[in-house]
Motif scaffolding. Structure first.
Motif, short mmCIF file in Angstrom:
data_model
loop_
_atom_site.label_atom_id
_atom_site.label_comp_id
_atom_site.label_asym_id
_atom_site.label_seq_id
_atom_site.Cartn_x
_atom_site.Cartn_y
_atom_site.Cartn_z
N THR A 118 7.05 0.48 0.92
CA THR A 118 8.27 -0.08 0.53
C THR A 118 8.52 1.46 -0.67
O THR A 118 8.96 1.87 -2.29
N GLU A 119 7.15 2.10 -1.02
CA GLU A 119 7.11 3.03 -2.59
C GLU A 119 8.30 3.55 -2.80
O GLU A 119 8.09 3.83 -3.64
N PRO A 120 9.08 4.47 -1.26
CA PRO A 120 9.63 5.85 -1.78
C PRO A 120 11.38 4.24 -1.74
O PRO A 120 11.92 5.21 -2.30
N ILE A 121 11.22 3.55 -1.07
CA ILE A 121 12.17 2.78 -1.00
C ILE A 121 12.33 1.86 -3.43
O ILE A 121 13.64 2.76 -2.96
N VAL A 122 11.45 1.71 -3.36
CA VAL A 122 11.46 1.74 -4.70
C VAL A 122 12.05 2.59 -5.72
O VAL A 122 12.59 2.33 -6.51
N LYS A 123 10.87 3.39 -5.23
CA LYS A 123 11.41 5.09 -6.49
C LYS A 123 13.05 5.35 -6.17
O LYS A 123 13.73 5.98 -7.28
N LEU A 124 14.03 5.02 -4.96
CA LEU A 124 15.13 4.97 -4.52
C LEU A 124 16.14 4.26 -6.06
O LEU A 124 17.06 4.44 -6.10
N TYR A 125 15.74 3.37 -6.49
CA TYR A 125 15.71 2.68 -7.55
C TYR A 125 15.76 2.83 -8.65
O TYR A 125 16.04 2.54 -10.46
N GLY A 126 14.38 3.76 -8.95
CA GLY A 126 14.00 4.06 -10.42
C GLY A 126 12.78 3.38 -10.98
O GLY A 126 12.79 3.36 -12.01
N ILE A 127 12.55 2.78 -10.07
CA ILE A 127 12.06 1.41 -10.93
C ILE A 127 10.27 1.47 -10.85
O ILE A 127 9.80 2.26 -9.58
N GLU A 128 10.42 1.01 -11.51
CA GLU A 128 8.34 2.01 -12.29
C GLU A 128 7.57 0.85 -11.57
O GLU A 128 6.21 1.49 -10.74
N HIS A 129 7.65 -0.55 -11.28
CA HIS A 129 6.69 -1.34 -10.81
C HIS A 129 6.60 -1.82 -9.52
O HIS A 129 7.83 -2.40 -9.67
N LEU A 130 5.57 -1.77 -8.90
CA LEU A 130 5.51 -2.26 -7.25
C LEU A 130 4.74 -3.20 -7.14
O LEU A 130 3.43 -2.46 -7.14
N LEU A 131 4.55 -4.40 -6.93
CA LEU A 131 3.47 -4.62 -6.26
C LEU A 131 3.68 -5.13 -5.19
O LEU A 131 4.67 -5.98 -4.53
N ALA A 132 3.08 -4.89 -4.07
CA ALA A 132 3.55 -4.76 -2.38
C ALA A 132 1.34 -5.49 -1.80
O ALA A 132 0.57 -5.22 -2.96
N THR A 133 1.81 -5.74 -1.10
CA THR A 133 0.67 -5.51 0.29
C THR A 133 0.31 -4.42 0.46
O THR A 133 1.12 -3.24 0.69
N THR A 134 -1.04 -4.15 0.01
CA THR A 134 -1.97 -2.50 0.11
C THR A 134 -3.01 -2.53 1.27
O THR A 134 -3.30 -3.24 1.63
N PRO A 135 -2.30 -1.37 2.25
CA PRO A 135 -3.08 -0.71 3.25
C PRO A 135 -4.15 -0.44 2.60
O PRO A 135 -4.09 0.82 1.36
N GLU A 136 -5.46 -0.57 3.04
CA GLU A 136 -6.52 0.18 3.12
C GLU A 136 -6.69 1.38 3.18
O GLU A 136 -5.85 1.92 4.49
N LEU A 137 -6.76 2.46 2.60
CA LEU A 137 -6.66 4.28 2.12
C LEU A 137 -8.42 4.32 2.64
O LEU A 137 -8.69 3.85 0.97
N LYS A 138 -9.17 5.72 3.28
CA LYS A 138 -10.06 5.76 3.30
C LYS A 138 -10.32 7.53 3.73
O LYS A 138 -9.30 7.67 5.08
N ASP A 139 -11.04 8.09 3.03
CA ASP A 139 -10.74 9.41 2.74
C ASP A 139 -9.58 10.04 3.47
O ASP A 139 -9.65 11.20 3.87
N GLY A 140 -8.59 9.89 2.97
CA GLY A 140 -7.15 10.26 3.33
C GLY A 140 -6.16 9.12 4.54
O GLY A 140 -5.32 9.54 5.06
N GLN A 141 -7.50 8.47 4.78
CA GLN A 141 -6.60 7.61 5.83
C GLN A 141 -6.75 6.91 6.20
O GLN A 141 -7.32 5.46 5.93
N TYR A 142 -5.43 6.40 6.95
CA TYR A 142 -5.60 4.00 6.98
C TYR A 142 -6.20 4.00 7.89
O TYR A 142 -6.32 4.53 9.21
N THR A 143 -6.32 3.56 7.58
CA THR A 143 -7.41 2.29 8.38
C THR A 143 -6.74 0.79 9.36
O THR A 143 -7.82 0.56 10.36
N GLY A 144 -6.25 0.83 9.12
CA GLY A 144 -5.23 -0.33 9.45
C GLY A 144 -5.39 -1.73 9.24
O GLY A 144 -5.10 -2.60 9.49
N LYS A 145 -6.35 -1.31 8.35
CA LYS A 145 -6.76 -2.68 7.31
C LYS A 145 -5.92 -2.87 6.12
O LYS A 145 -5.30 -2.42 5.28
N PHE A 146 -5.61 -3.88 4.95
CA PHE A 146 -5.13 -3.92 3.98
C PHE A 146 -6.44 -4.65 2.69
O PHE A 146 -7.14 -5.05 3.30
N ILE A 147 -6.47 -4.35 2.03
CA ILE A 147 -6.75 -4.37 0.57
C ILE A 147 -6.35 -5.79 -0.30
O ILE A 147 -4.92 -5.66 -0.28
#
Length: 217
Positions: A118-147
């Motif tokens: 969703t992050e790039p989609i929200v940017k299409l509307y110029g909206i600054e604040h986004l609350l969304a389910t957040t995927p876990e990212l470790k050492d630049g790699q997605y883990t398949g989990k969420f935080i």
């Protein structure tokens, strides 16, 4: 200055980005077609019926992120936004966002669909604040989990309350625009709940509660 909150899928855009991302993976041969497509359809129907197990769905939908290098994922995401999202953005939605911006309101999207999508989609509307389910990212790699708390149903309320606690904003005069009965917990919390091209359950609740019903299609 009020808080103007927007759902994303089937509200600011004319389809569901979570479902479409799954279909994009199928169409590009990134995931196994038959099993993934069948599961993607099943979860989407459960969402529409209000029966979705959000943890089960996230384990399914975030797994492809862990299977590929992040740089490749970002390339696919850029193609996804260009080919499948930009054609379903809505002029009336842009106008509504700009109306609130001109009024000096603080703009926010709050969505169950994960932040990677969703992050790039929200940017299409110029909206600054986004609350969304957040995927876990470790050492630049997605883990398949969420935080943290999945941003779904009551989880949207939890995420918003946490955000409010760390900000100078309140819900005084707040707006929330949504199409889905899954968002009733948050719709009941704001001062100005507005049903946008609503599903049948939300439409009935909006009519009973005398909430405005609008269309952005």
């Amino acid at each position: 200055m009020s808080l103007a909150i927007f759902d994303l899928d089937n509200t600011l855009i004319a389809d569901d980005s979570d479902f479409l991302w799954g279909q994009f993976l199928v169409d590009r041969g990134i995931v196994e077609k038959d099993l993934y497509e069948q599961a993607n359809n099943k979860f989407y129907e459960e969402y529409k019926q209000g029966k979705l197990d959000i943890v089960e769905f996230l384990n399914f939908s975030l797994a492809p992120l862990a299977a590929h290098d992040a740089s490749q994922l970002y390339q696919w995401r850029e193609e996804f936004v260009e080919t499948m999202i930009k054609p379903i953005t809505l002029n009336a939605a842009h106008e509504l966002v700009e109306k609130h911006r001109a009024a000096g309101d603080t703009l926010m999207v709050i969505t169950a669909t994960n932040r990677f999508v969703t992050e790039p989609i929200v940017k299409l509307y110029g909206i600054e604040h986004l609350l969304a389910t957040t995927p876990e990212l470790k050492d630049g790699q997605y883990t398949g989990k969420f935080i943290d708390t999945p941003c779904f149903q009551d989880g949207k309320v939890k995420q918003l309350q946490d955000w409010l606690a760390d900000s100078m904003h309140t819900l005084a005069g707040s707006y929330f625009y949504s199409d889905s009965h899954n968002d009733l917990p948050l719709l009941k919390l704001v001062d100005n709940p507005i049903a946008v091209d609503p599903d049948d359950t939300l439409r009935a609740t909006a009519q009973k509660s005398d909430w405005p019903i609008i269309s952005l299609r």
